[in-house]
Motif scaffolding. Structure first.
Motif, PDB file in Angstrom:
ATOM      1  N   PRO B  33      24.752   8.085 -27.454  1.00 45.03           N
ATOM      2  CA  PRO B  33      25.285   9.460 -27.481  1.00 45.03           C
ATOM      3  C   PRO B  33      25.354  10.010 -26.060  1.00 45.03           C
ATOM      4  CG  PRO B  33      23.596   9.179 -29.167  1.00 45.03           C
ATOM      5  CD  PRO B  33      23.602   7.922 -28.353  1.00 45.03           C
ATOM      6  N   LEU B  34      26.398  10.808 -25.803  1.00 45.46           N
ATOM      7  CA  LEU B  34      26.675  11.277 -24.448  1.00 45.46           C
ATOM      8  C   LEU B  34      25.453  11.926 -23.777  1.00 45.46           C
ATOM      9  CD1 LEU B  34      28.961  11.387 -22.445  1.00 45.46           C
ATOM     10  CD2 LEU B  34      29.728  13.535 -23.499  1.00 45.46           C
ATOM     11  N   ALA B  35      24.712  12.698 -24.546  1.00 41.18           N
ATOM     12  CA  ALA B  35      23.565  13.422 -23.980  1.00 41.18           C
ATOM     13  C   ALA B  35      22.460  12.482 -23.510  1.00 41.18           C
ATOM     14  CB  ALA B  35      23.011  14.414 -25.004  1.00 41.18           C
ATOM     15  N   GLN B  36      22.587  11.202 -23.859  1.00 41.03           N
ATOM     16  CA  GLN B  36      21.594  10.225 -23.380  1.00 41.03           C
ATOM     17  C   GLN B  36      22.193   9.250 -22.365  1.00 41.03           C
ATOM     18  OE1 GLN B  36      19.944   8.274 -26.894  1.00 41.03           O
ATOM     19  NE2 GLN B  36      20.009  10.224 -27.988  1.00 41.03           N
ATOM     20  N   CYS B  37      23.485   9.396 -22.103  1.00 39.02           N
ATOM     21  CA  CYS B  37      24.171   8.415 -21.250  1.00 39.02           C
ATOM     22  C   CYS B  37      23.918   8.640 -19.765  1.00 39.02           C
ATOM     23  CB  CYS B  37      25.693   8.493 -21.465  1.00 39.02           C
ATOM     24  SG  CYS B  37      26.296   7.494 -22.826  1.00 39.02           S
ATOM     25  N   ARG B  38      23.712   7.545 -19.064  1.00 52.18           N
ATOM     26  CA  ARG B  38      23.707   7.570 -17.600  1.00 52.18           C
ATOM     27  C   ARG B  38      25.127   7.212 -17.161  1.00 52.18           C
ATOM     28  NH1 ARG B  38      19.859   7.862 -13.857  1.00 52.18           N
ATOM     29  NH2 ARG B  38      19.898   6.644 -11.931  1.00 52.18           N
ATOM     30  N   ILE B  39      25.742   8.091 -16.358  1.00 51.32           N
ATOM     31  CA  ILE B  39      27.170   7.981 -16.061  1.00 51.32           C
ATOM     32  C   ILE B  39      27.397   7.713 -14.578  1.00 51.32           C
ATOM     33  CG2 ILE B  39      29.403   9.177 -16.158  1.00 51.32           C
ATOM     34  CD1 ILE B  39      28.443   9.008 -18.932  1.00 51.32           C
ATOM     35  N   ALA B  40      28.340   6.814 -14.288  1.00 50.84           N
ATOM     36  CA  ALA B  40      28.761   6.545 -12.907  1.00 50.84           C
ATOM     37  C   ALA B  40      30.259   6.794 -12.785  1.00 50.84           C
ATOM     38  CB  ALA B  40      28.440   5.104 -12.523  1.00 50.84           C
ATOM     39  N   ILE B  41      30.696   7.013 -11.546  1.00 51.46           N
ATOM     40  CA  ILE B  41      32.123   7.164 -11.254  1.00 51.46           C
ATOM     41  C   ILE B  41      32.590   5.936 -10.474  1.00 51.46           C
ATOM     42  CG2 ILE B  41      33.886   8.533 -10.034  1.00 51.46           C
ATOM     43  CD1 ILE B  41      31.857  10.914 -10.181  1.00 51.46           C
ATOM     44  N   LEU B  42      33.747   5.408 -10.858  1.00 49.61           N
ATOM     45  CA  LEU B  42      34.418   4.379 -10.052  1.00 49.61           C
ATOM     46  C   LEU B  42      35.761   4.981  -9.632  1.00 49.61           C
ATOM     47  CD1 LEU B  42      35.097   1.603  -8.885  1.00 49.61           C
ATOM     48  CD2 LEU B  42      35.530   0.774 -11.206  1.00 49.61           C
ATOM     49  N   ILE B 110      25.198  15.388 -20.281  1.00 42.27           N
ATOM     50  CA  ILE B 110      25.059  13.924 -20.194  1.00 42.27           C
ATOM     51  C   ILE B 110      23.588  13.640 -19.899  1.00 42.27           C
ATOM     52  CG2 ILE B 110      27.430  13.541 -19.376  1.00 42.27           C
ATOM     53  CD1 ILE B 110      26.275  13.155 -16.532  1.00 42.27           C
ATOM     54  N   GLY B 111      23.187  12.403 -20.090  1.00 45.73           N
ATOM     55  CA  GLY B 111      21.781  12.082 -19.873  1.00 45.73           C
ATOM     56  C   GLY B 111      21.398  12.194 -18.408  1.00 45.73           C
ATOM     57  N   SER B 112      22.148  11.476 -17.554  1.00 46.61           N
ATOM     58  CA  SER B 112      21.840  11.497 -16.122  1.00 46.61           C
ATOM     59  C   SER B 112      23.026  10.986 -15.328  1.00 46.61           C
ATOM     60  CB  SER B 112      20.598  10.643 -15.823  1.00 46.61           C
ATOM     61  OG  SER B 112      20.828   9.302 -16.217  1.00 46.61           O
ATOM     62  N   VAL B 113      22.952  11.249 -14.015  1.00 48.13           N
ATOM     63  CA  VAL B 113      23.978  10.780 -13.082  1.00 48.13           C
ATOM     64  C   VAL B 113      23.451   9.514 -12.424  1.00 48.13           C
ATOM     65  CG1 VAL B 113      25.315  11.353 -11.012  1.00 48.13           C
ATOM     66  CG2 VAL B 113      24.679  13.149 -12.633  1.00 48.13           C
ATOM     67  N   ALA B 114      24.276   8.481 -12.371  1.00 50.70           N
ATOM     68  CA  ALA B 114      23.856   7.247 -11.704  1.00 50.70           C
ATOM     69  C   ALA B 114      23.488   7.534 -10.252  1.00 50.70           C
ATOM     70  CB  ALA B 114      24.989   6.221 -11.760  1.00 50.70           C
ATOM     71  N   ALA B 115      22.571   6.760  -9.718  1.00 52.27           N
ATOM     72  CA  ALA B 115      22.168   6.940  -8.314  1.00 52.27           C
ATOM     73  C   ALA B 115      23.250   6.428  -7.378  1.00 52.27           C
ATOM     74  CB  ALA B 115      20.852   6.213  -8.048  1.00 52.27           C
ATOM     75  N   LYS B 141      24.663  -2.448 -14.556  1.00 52.27           N
ATOM     76  CA  LYS B 141      23.680  -2.866 -15.568  1.00 52.27           C
ATOM     77  C   LYS B 141      22.263  -2.804 -15.006  1.00 52.27           C
ATOM     78  CE  LYS B 141      26.715  -5.829 -18.308  1.00 52.27           C
ATOM     79  NZ  LYS B 141      27.112  -7.217 -18.622  1.00 52.27           N
ATOM     80  N   GLN B 142      22.143  -3.229 -13.759  1.00 52.20           N
ATOM     81  CA  GLN B 142      20.828  -3.220 -13.119  1.00 52.20           C
ATOM     82  C   GLN B 142      20.264  -1.798 -13.076  1.00 52.20           C
ATOM     83  OE1 GLN B 142      21.128  -4.723  -9.126  1.00 52.20           O
ATOM     84  NE2 GLN B 142      19.093  -5.638  -9.197  1.00 52.20           N
ATOM     85  N   GLU B 143      21.164  -0.836 -12.898  1.00 49.21           N
ATOM     86  CA  GLU B 143      20.714   0.559 -12.787  1.00 49.21           C
ATOM     87  C   GLU B 143      20.634   1.245 -14.143  1.00 49.21           C
ATOM     88  OE1 GLU B 143      21.707   4.781 -11.178  1.00 49.21           O
ATOM     89  OE2 GLU B 143      22.980   3.347 -10.123  1.00 49.21           O
ATOM     90  N   GLY B 144      21.020   0.541 -15.196  1.00 50.16           N
ATOM     91  CA  GLY B 144      20.965   1.136 -16.528  1.00 50.16           C
ATOM     92  C   GLY B 144      22.061   2.156 -16.792  1.00 50.16           C
ATOM     93  N   VAL B 145      23.229   1.959 -16.178  1.00 50.13           N
ATOM     94  CA  VAL B 145      24.353   2.869 -16.419  1.00 50.13           C
ATOM     95  C   VAL B 145      24.973   2.550 -17.782  1.00 50.13           C
ATOM     96  CG1 VAL B 145      26.681   3.494 -15.654  1.00 50.13           C
ATOM     97  CG2 VAL B 145      24.829   3.257 -13.977  1.00 50.13           C
ATOM     98  N   ASP B 146      25.245   3.590 -18.560  1.00 47.96           N
ATOM     99  CA  ASP B 146      25.795   3.395 -19.903  1.00 47.96           C
ATOM    100  C   ASP B 146      27.309   3.494 -19.944  1.00 47.96           C
ATOM    101  OD1 ASP B 146      23.228   3.321 -21.460  1.00 47.96           O
ATOM    102  OD2 ASP B 146      23.006   5.265 -20.479  1.00 47.96           O
ATOM    103  N   ALA B 147      27.902   4.264 -19.035  1.00 43.44           N
ATOM    104  CA  ALA B 147      29.360   4.423 -19.073  1.00 43.44           C
ATOM    105  C   ALA B 147      29.882   4.825 -17.692  1.00 43.44           C
ATOM    106  CB  ALA B 147      29.754   5.489 -20.100  1.00 43.44           C
ATOM    107  N   VAL B 148      31.137   4.450 -17.465  1.00 45.94           N
ATOM    108  CA  VAL B 148      31.766   4.673 -16.165  1.00 45.94           C
ATOM    109  C   VAL B 148      33.060   5.460 -16.350  1.00 45.94           C
ATOM    110  CG1 VAL B 148      32.698   3.553 -14.104  1.00 45.94           C
ATOM    111  CG2 VAL B 148      30.887   2.445 -15.402  1.00 45.94           C
ATOM    112  N   ILE B 149      33.248   6.453 -15.483  1.00 45.80           N
ATOM    113  CA  ILE B 149      34.527   7.172 -15.435  1.00 45.80           C
ATOM    114  C   ILE B 149      35.393   6.497 -14.387  1.00 45.80           C
ATOM    115  CG2 ILE B 149      35.642   9.381 -14.922  1.00 45.80           C
ATOM    116  CD1 ILE B 149      32.775  10.562 -15.510  1.00 45.80           C
ATOM    117  N   LEU B 150      36.561   6.044 -14.803  1.00 48.62           N
ATOM    118  CA  LEU B 150      37.491   5.399 -13.872  1.00 48.62           C
ATOM    119  C   LEU B 150      38.470   6.459 -13.386  1.00 48.62           C
ATOM    120  CD1 LEU B 150      38.233   2.220 -16.039  1.00 48.62           C
ATOM    121  CD2 LEU B 150      36.432   2.518 -14.331  1.00 48.62           C
ATOM    122  N   ALA B 151      38.428   6.745 -12.088  1.00 52.79           N
ATOM    123  CA  ALA B 151      39.249   7.837 -11.545  1.00 52.79           C
ATOM    124  C   ALA B 151      40.200   7.296 -10.484  1.00 52.79           C
ATOM    125  CB  ALA B 151      38.355   8.918 -10.943  1.00 52.79           C
TER     126      ALA B 151
END
Lengths: 239, 153
Positions: B33-42, B110-115, B141-151
């Motif tokens: 669920p989004l509120a638990q997701c760690r999100i990164a931007i590419l 969202i859960g958190s922002v990727a480092a 994966k190493q950082e535990g990211v759940d989903a990526v926004i492709l921009a």
């Protein structure tokens, strides 16, 4: 490419035929200009709407292809009728191609009048993109003027070719002016800022002259960089 | 663009002539669920630290952008001159919405922002980028990211 390796993705798409063809598992097409996938600068609420529409697709259980359209244009896609550039430039006099002294003197005067606005813009927006070339502002015109005389200067940057340095100086010049003219007042459209730069500055004339010199050059690196990566197609001819 | 009719003709022709890859299969990874997701931007805007050299034309490399990197420390060196940089000059979030993501995490959306976030040169042929995709995915994966926004830009 990321999802097939095991991590969920959601794509913002600026060109609808592209996002249709690549069949991203989740995508939101946005109607904004290339370069602005989140729509509106300085508008947290607007950017957030785009971001949330995309992130919400991550909660949907069905796939494998979800594609939505963002419904609204961004406000600054339209020209702002009351926008007036606040940068006062010296009268525009375009030298002949080989008159390096006139290019250097003219650019010196113009850069001096733009510089305080650029400093103010850097302060206002908290960043600048000027600096890619690693060449100081005072050296921009002398370096580019060498190409206009039909010569290829030595690269001042060890890992970059002379032509690439010219290209990054062009990027720096465009950023310098287009940041500076936004230092004061409300937000113009991207096109308003481009028209101000390309239709009224000596810097734009210098970049057009550089393109002309590149087209006539026998140096392949400069020919490519100078003819294709300096002046955008809509502004090759002065309005 | 964007609406195609709004794109200057020369750019539109180039953009539409690009051979976009039709990727094999239909991958689907269901995240938390989004509120638990760690999100990164590419981002494909060719962003990098100002201290680093620009992205070269045609490069298939990727660069890492720490979430803590200030806007004043970021440079954009995309090769294309045919997209708008005026908006980015005001606000990097119009292309790289790192501040919006941090706000969402602060509010629990969202859960958190990727480092670490990631940047590539958008004009590079995707067919050459498998190795970078491997490298980026391994780090995610190493950082535990759940989903990526492709921009894109």
């Amino acid at each position: 490419m990321i999802e097939s390796r095991g991590v969920a993705t959601v794509a913002i798409g600026l060109v609808r035929p592209h996002i249709e063809k690549t069949r991203s598992p989740r995508g939101v097409w946005v109607p904004f200009p290339l370069g602005r996938p989140f729509g509106e600068p300085d508008d947290k609420a607007f950017q957030r709407r785009v971001l949330m529409q995309a992130l919400a697709l991550l909660e949907r259980p069905q796939g494998p292809v979800l594609l939505e359209d963002f419904p609204d244009d961004a406000p600054s896609m339209k020209d702002r009728a009351d926008w007036e550039p606040q940068v006062v430039l010296p009268p525009l006099q375009t030298p002949t191609l080989a008159d390096s002294a006139a290019w250097i003197a003219g650019m010196g005067a113009e850069l001096t009048s733009v510089a305080p606005h650029w400093e103010a813009a850097k302060h206002r927006f908290g960043h600048t993109n000027v600096g890619l070339s690693r060449v100081g502002m005072d050296a921009w015109a002398p370096y580019l003027a060498t190409f206009l005389r039909g010569e290829i200067p030595e690269s001042p940057v060890a890992s970059l070719s002379p032509a690439l340095v010219a290209r990054y100086i062009a990027d720096d010049m465009k950023a310098f002016y287009m940041e500076a003219v936004q230092a004061i007042g409300q937000q113009p459209s991207g096109l308003q800022v481009n028209r101000w730069f390309w239709d009224g500055t000596l810097a734009a004339e210098l970049l057009r002259a550089l393109r002309t010199a590149a087209l006539n050059s026998e140096n392949n690196g400069f020919k490519t960089a100078g003819s294709r990566f300096i002046v955008p197609a809509p502004f090759v001819a002065k309005a | 663009m964007a609406r195609l009719e709004d794109i200057p003709q020369a750019t539109r022709e180039v953009v539409l002539a690009l051979a976009m890859p039709e990727l094999p299969g239909q991958p689907w990874v269901q995240p938390k669920p989004l509120a638990q997701c760690r999100i990164a931007i590419l981002t494909s805007a060719a962003l990098h630290r100002r201290s680093e050299m620009p992205f070269a034309a045609g490069t298939a490399e990727f660069r890492e952008l720490p979430a803590s990197l200030a806007a004043s420390e970021i440079a954009m060196s995309h090769i294309s001159i045919n997209y708008d940089r005026v908006g980015y000059a005001r606000d990097i979030n119009v292309a790289y919405p790192i501040d919006r993501l941090k706000e969402l995490a602060g509010e629990g959306g969202i859960g958190s922002v990727a480092a670490t976030h990631y940047s590539v040169m958008g004009s590079t042929d995707p067919a050459t980028m498998a190795e970078s995709a491997d490298g980026i995915t391994a780090r995610l994966k190493q950082e535990g990211v759940d989903a990526v926004i492709l921009a894109p830009v």
